[in-house]
Motif scaffolding. Structure first.
Motif, PDB file in Angstrom:
ATOM      1  N   ILE A  59       0.809  -1.219   0.000  1.00 20.37           N
ATOM      2  CA  ILE A  59       0.000   0.000   0.000  1.00 20.37           C
ATOM      3  C   ILE A  59       0.844   1.271   0.000  1.00 20.37           C
ATOM      4  O   ILE A  59       0.373   2.331  -0.396  1.00 20.37           O
ATOM      5  CB  ILE A  59      -0.960   0.032   1.203  1.00 20.37           C
ATOM      6  CG1 ILE A  59      -0.186   0.082   2.528  1.00 20.37           C
ATOM      7  CG2 ILE A  59      -1.889  -1.171   1.172  1.00 20.37           C
ATOM      8  CD1 ILE A  59      -1.086   0.172   3.739  1.00 20.37           C
ATOM      9  N   GLN A  60       2.094   1.201   0.453  1.00 20.87           N
ATOM     10  CA  GLN A  60       3.026   2.321   0.416  1.00 20.87           C
ATOM     11  C   GLN A  60       2.402   3.608   0.983  1.00 20.87           C
ATOM     12  O   GLN A  60       2.034   4.521   0.240  1.00 20.87           O
ATOM     13  CB  GLN A  60       3.522   2.558  -1.026  1.00 20.87           C
ATOM     14  CG  GLN A  60       4.319   1.385  -1.580  1.00 20.87           C
ATOM     15  CD  GLN A  60       4.862   1.651  -2.966  1.00 20.87           C
ATOM     16  OE1 GLN A  60       4.492   2.614  -3.621  1.00 20.87           O
ATOM     17  NE2 GLN A  60       5.749   0.790  -3.421  1.00 20.87           N
ATOM     18  N   LEU A  61       2.321   3.654   2.301  1.00 22.41           N
ATOM     19  CA  LEU A  61       1.782   4.840   2.968  1.00 22.41           C
ATOM     20  C   LEU A  61       2.644   6.060   2.662  1.00 22.41           C
ATOM     21  O   LEU A  61       3.868   6.026   2.803  1.00 22.41           O
ATOM     22  CB  LEU A  61       1.733   4.613   4.484  1.00 22.41           C
ATOM     23  CG  LEU A  61       0.805   3.500   4.971  1.00 22.41           C
ATOM     24  CD1 LEU A  61       0.942   3.334   6.476  1.00 22.41           C
ATOM     25  CD2 LEU A  61      -0.639   3.805   4.600  1.00 22.41           C
ATOM     26  N   THR A  62       2.005   7.147   2.272  1.00 22.75           N
ATOM     27  CA  THR A  62       2.739   8.375   1.913  1.00 22.75           C
ATOM     28  C   THR A  62       2.588   9.469   2.968  1.00 22.75           C
ATOM     29  O   THR A  62       3.305  10.454   2.936  1.00 22.75           O
ATOM     30  CB  THR A  62       2.239   8.910   0.565  1.00 22.75           C
ATOM     31  OG1 THR A  62       0.814   9.116   0.640  1.00 22.75           O
ATOM     32  CG2 THR A  62       2.539   7.913  -0.549  1.00 22.75           C
ATOM     33  N   GLY A  63       1.649   9.325   3.870  1.00 18.48           N
ATOM     34  CA  GLY A  63       1.428  10.322   4.913  1.00 18.48           C
ATOM     35  C   GLY A  63       0.287   9.882   5.796  1.00 18.48           C
ATOM     36  O   GLY A  63      -0.358   8.860   5.561  1.00 18.48           O
ATOM     37  N   LEU A  64       0.016  10.666   6.816  1.00 18.10           N
ATOM     38  CA  LEU A  64      -1.027  10.295   7.761  1.00 18.10           C
ATOM     39  C   LEU A  64      -2.391  10.155   7.108  1.00 18.10           C
ATOM     40  O   LEU A  64      -3.169   9.263   7.445  1.00 18.10           O
ATOM     41  CB  LEU A  64      -1.099  11.323   8.888  1.00 18.10           C
ATOM     42  CG  LEU A  64       0.100  11.387   9.837  1.00 18.10           C
ATOM     43  CD1 LEU A  64      -0.148  12.422  10.914  1.00 18.10           C
ATOM     44  CD2 LEU A  64       0.372  10.032  10.463  1.00 18.10           C
ATOM     45  N   ASP A  65      -2.687  11.041   6.157  1.00 18.75           N
ATOM     46  CA  ASP A  65      -4.018  10.983   5.548  1.00 18.75           C
ATOM     47  C   ASP A  65      -4.218   9.720   4.716  1.00 18.75           C
ATOM     48  O   ASP A  65      -5.341   9.287   4.493  1.00 18.75           O
ATOM     49  CB  ASP A  65      -4.290  12.229   4.709  1.00 18.75           C
ATOM     50  CG  ASP A  65      -3.226  12.483   3.657  1.00 18.75           C
ATOM     51  OD1 ASP A  65      -2.171  11.815   3.699  1.00 18.75           O
ATOM     52  OD2 ASP A  65      -3.449  13.359   2.798  1.00 18.75           O
ATOM     53  N   SER A  66      -3.119   9.107   4.275  1.00 20.69           N
ATOM     54  CA  SER A  66      -3.251   7.902   3.461  1.00 20.69           C
ATOM     55  C   SER A  66      -3.591   6.668   4.300  1.00 20.69           C
ATOM     56  O   SER A  66      -4.044   5.663   3.755  1.00 20.69           O
ATOM     57  CB  SER A  66      -1.961   7.645   2.680  1.00 20.69           C
ATOM     58  OG  SER A  66      -0.884   7.342   3.556  1.00 20.69           O
ATOM     59  N   ILE A  67      -3.386   6.739   5.620  1.00 22.19           N
ATOM     60  CA  ILE A  67      -3.682   5.596   6.486  1.00 22.19           C
ATOM     61  C   ILE A  67      -5.146   5.191   6.372  1.00 22.19           C
ATOM     62  O   ILE A  67      -5.492   4.011   6.274  1.00 22.19           O
ATOM     63  CB  ILE A  67      -3.353   5.928   7.957  1.00 22.19           C
ATOM     64  CG1 ILE A  67      -1.853   6.129   8.140  1.00 22.19           C
ATOM     65  CG2 ILE A  67      -3.860   4.825   8.897  1.00 22.19           C
ATOM     66  CD1 ILE A  67      -1.480   6.655   9.511  1.00 22.19           C
ATOM     67  N   PHE A  68      -6.025   6.200   6.351  1.00 25.63           N
ATOM     68  CA  PHE A  68      -7.457   5.937   6.422  1.00 25.63           C
ATOM     69  C   PHE A  68      -8.056   5.452   5.103  1.00 25.63           C
ATOM     70  O   PHE A  68      -9.252   5.209   5.022  1.00 25.63           O
ATOM     71  CB  PHE A  68      -8.178   7.188   6.908  1.00 25.63           C
ATOM     72  CG  PHE A  68      -7.724   7.640   8.271  1.00 25.63           C
ATOM     73  CD1 PHE A  68      -8.128   6.986   9.412  1.00 25.63           C
ATOM     74  CD2 PHE A  68      -6.858   8.708   8.401  1.00 25.63           C
ATOM     75  CE1 PHE A  68      -7.690   7.374  10.656  1.00 25.63           C
ATOM     76  CE2 PHE A  68      -6.417   9.115   9.637  1.00 25.63           C
ATOM     77  CZ  PHE A  68      -6.829   8.446  10.772  1.00 25.63           C
TER      78      PHE A  68
END
Length: 316
Positions: free
Chosen positions: A177-186
């Motif tokens: 999933i390659q998280l790019t920042g906090l907003d991408s977690i959700f």
């Protein structure tokens, strides 16, 4: 002069049932069946010629006689227990230790081999409490629990470590999933725990990121949630001490570090003198210190990038 006392087992059974409010709870404490407790209580009632309980069997209430007898009997048994403890206070025997089931599985049990090697004559009997709050009243030698607010200076209380929360997920899921920042977690599957429904809120508060996590798969216990995260089923919030071993072994990653919550883990011990308990509490403190949080690697104050400051608040 000969003492005129009812059978001691009957007195013990009544005291436990009256103090705990349930025959089943008394049975657990006394290591007998609920039926045995009921029979002992009935034997005591017949011996005294008075009713001690009234109401339905599934929720018995003390009668006036029962209410009068309970505090005196509890005090007498406490004095007997204390006297026996004073003359048999050695570094051998059984310690009753109670704590959260996930803490037991993920932190305490993996470290108990060290205690057993150091003190082979002390046997640790583990219990998982639900509503217990006082080790002396609930008949535990020590209870490991978590509390909010100031805990230092509390009598008979050992501070183990402050809780630090972080987002964790498996390496395989992280690569996918390659998280790019906090907003991408959700945007990805989130894992929740019924026994800790505020975990995501506590984490967002800890880092100053005001966002409400959307609903996801909910598990009965934290241990199930952590195993689901290891299996790559989603992302969860976890305390450092519950996942430290999994992170060291490479089974979980914490891309945003760990940050201190409002909780602290403590050990509440019985106030009675107890050499076995002294040794166990000293060992607990040593283990907590050895497992101290690696601040140089994790938990630095998090400052969200500018575009996170007005992030959308997601619905439940």
């Amino acid at each position: 002069m000969k003492r005129r006392l009812p059978p001691l087992n009957a007195l013990r059974s009544f005291e436990a049932a009256a103090r705990l409010g349930k025959m089943t709870s008394a049975a657990d404490e006394l290591s007998v069946t609920p039926g045995a407790v009921s029979r002992q209580v009935r034997q005591l009632e017949l011996s005294l010629g008075v009713e001690l309980f009234e109401g339905p069997k599934n929720k018995p209430q003390l009668t006036a006689a029962g209410k009068e007898l309970l505090p005196e009997l509890t005090a007498a048994l406490d004095r007997i227990e204390a006297a026996v403890g004073r003359i048999s206070d050695t570094a051998t025997g059984i310690l009753d230790v109670s704590c959260f089931s996930t803490f037991t599985v993920k932190w305490l049990i993996p470290r108990l081999f060290d205690f057993n090697a150091k003190y082979p004559d002390i046997k640790i009997r583990l219990n998982s409490f639900v509503h217990a709050t006082d080790p002396d009243r609930d008949r535990y030698d020590v209870m490991i629990t978590a509390e909010q607010g100031a805990v230092e200076g509390q009598k008979n209380t050992l501070l183990l470590f402050p809780e630090r929360l972080g987002i964790v997920l498996s390496p395989a899921l992280s690569a996918r999933i390659q998280l790019t920042g906090l907003d991408s977690i959700f945007l990805h599957p989130l894992l929740h725990t019924k026994t800790r429904p505020d975990a995501w809120t506590s984490w967002s508060d800890a880092i100053g990121y005001q966002a409400t996590a959307p609903a996801g798969v909910e598990f009965e216990h934290y241990y199930f949630t952590l195993e689901a995260a290891i299996a790559g089923l989603g992302i969860c919030v976890a305390p450092w001490h519950l996942v430290a071993d999994d992170i060291r072994l490479g089974r979980l990653l914490a891309p945003f570090g760990f940050h201190q919550s409002h909780y602290a883990y403590i050990a509440k011990r019985s106030p009675e003198p107890n050499k076995k308990l002294d040794l166990f509490c000293a060992w607990l403190a040593c283990q907590a210190k050895q497992d101290s949080f690696p601040g140089s690697l994790y938990g630095q104050p998090f400052t969200p990038p500018h575009h996170f400051q007005s992030a959308e608040v997601f619905g439940e």
